[in-house]
Scaffold this active site. Sequence first.
Site, PDB file in Angstrom:
ATOM      1  N   ASN A   1      39.590  33.942  -6.200  1.00 25.13           N
ATOM      2  CA  ASN A   1      40.056  35.191  -5.594  1.00 25.13           C
ATOM      3  C   ASN A   1      39.022  35.924  -4.748  1.00 25.13           C
ATOM      4  OD1 ASN A   1      42.689  34.968  -6.368  1.00 25.13           O
ATOM      5  ND2 ASN A   1      42.367  35.947  -8.357  1.00 25.13           N
TER       6      ASN A   1
ATOM      7  N   THR B   1      35.144  31.477 -16.657  1.00 26.44           N
ATOM      8  CA  THR B   1      36.123  32.244 -15.883  1.00 26.44           C
ATOM      9  C   THR B   1      37.397  31.407 -15.740  1.00 26.44           C
ATOM     10  OG1 THR B   1      35.463  31.286 -13.775  1.00 26.44           O
ATOM     11  CG2 THR B   1      34.315  33.304 -14.464  1.00 26.44           C
ATOM     12  N   THR B   2      38.447  32.095 -15.312  1.00 23.97           N
ATOM     13  CA  THR B   2      39.712  31.406 -15.062  1.00 23.97           C
ATOM     14  C   THR B   2      39.486  30.239 -14.092  1.00 23.97           C
ATOM     15  OG1 THR B   2      40.832  33.519 -15.280  1.00 23.97           O
ATOM     16  CG2 THR B   2      42.062  31.757 -14.225  1.00 23.97           C
TER      17      THR B   2
ATOM     18  N   TYR C   1      34.952  41.569  -3.416  1.00 24.15           N
ATOM     19  CA  TYR C   1      34.988  40.806  -4.676  1.00 24.15           C
ATOM     20  C   TYR C   1      36.307  40.038  -4.797  1.00 24.15           C
ATOM     21  CZ  TYR C   1      35.109  39.699  -9.587  1.00 24.15           C
ATOM     22  OH  TYR C   1      35.224  39.018 -10.773  1.00 24.15           O
TER      23      TYR C   1
ATOM     24  N   HIS D   1      31.502  37.239 -17.986  1.00 24.67           N
ATOM     25  CA  HIS D   1      31.376  36.044 -17.156  1.00 24.67           C
ATOM     26  C   HIS D   1      29.976  35.885 -16.567  1.00 24.67           C
ATOM     27  CE1 HIS D   1      35.553  35.577 -17.624  1.00 24.67           C
ATOM     28  NE2 HIS D   1      35.937  36.461 -16.733  1.00 24.67           N
TER      29      HIS D   1
END
Length: 319
Positions: free
Chosen positions: A109, A241-242, A276, A293
């Site tokens: 993202n 993290t994802t 971000y 994270h």
Amino acid sequence: AALTLLVVFLIFADISEIEEEIGNSGGRGTIRSAVNSLHSKSNRKQILKFLDAEKDISVLKGTLKPGDIIHYIFDRDSTMNVSQNLYELLPRTSPLKNKHFGTCAIVGNSGVLLNSGCGQEIDAHSFVIRCNLAPVQEYARDVGLKTDLVTMNPSVIQRAFEDLVNATWREKLLQRLHSLNGSILWIPAFMARGGKERVEWVNELILKHHVNVRTAYPSLRLLHAVRGYWLTNKVHIKRPTTGLLMYTLATRFCNQIYLYGFWPFPLDQNQKPVKYHYYDSLKYGYTSQASPHTMPLEFKALKSLHEQGALKLTVGQCD
Ligand code: CTP
């Protein structure tokens, strides 16, 4: 103040190191290297020793029943009961059973995607994974539209949908879910106790409105397995993290993996500020000390795999 200086120094040291390599690689900011099947294969073999992605991607119906008690992975002292709705939405078989794809895109993202023009390239992959219900429609040129699997941390309901405080927000979430149109919606429901109600709200909405999504709820052992794999490879991540979870899972069913939107740094390769997230105003500092994270460390590990040809990272514009 000294600590802040040190953190800033480390971030910049990291970027200049990465820039050097990008400088050597040529092109318009994309780190170039072909994905080498041999390296991908050996990587997959290693990861398979730690996790069974086909199974760990979701708990199945046969393994739980309503009323069962689950201890949260990060809050072992807190428990949740498996609700009737959650039970209804557990898949009967793995959503990725016997699946195999030529190339997969995992879309992180980072704001580095803005003005990348990567949308078409991303959509050309056989399987596209996205994170945290990130919006696509308004950013299609840069991020594409195709979505085969999308994750949804319960915190997204708070951050992006105002905890469904009124009918307008409930409708917004409902529209977003409808737009998924048969994709896999991957909800880490058993990680942390804070997400309890949010997961229930989403489950209820899906059932009540017959939303066409294939829900998946990662197994209790997935996180430990992924951490175990990276620790064995000397990547000391606190909490994956994802994006890293998705990469690790994807090695099981994708021949070649392409990553977009992974750039956990406040400046891009040309020293220009990078958001971000490409779609909201969350600040980069969000990932610093307070966050569980260690994104720059993860990035380093992924970059090293990129250099070996085991995956391809795109951190600039697409051709
Ligand atoms: N990511 C990145 N650089 C950023 C932002 C995100 O590399 N500047 C990658 C990370 O791997 C991240 C993924 O994109 O996991 C999806 O982003 P996000 O939704 O912010 O995920 P998480 O940080 O994992 O979610 P959360 O904050 O809810 O834990």
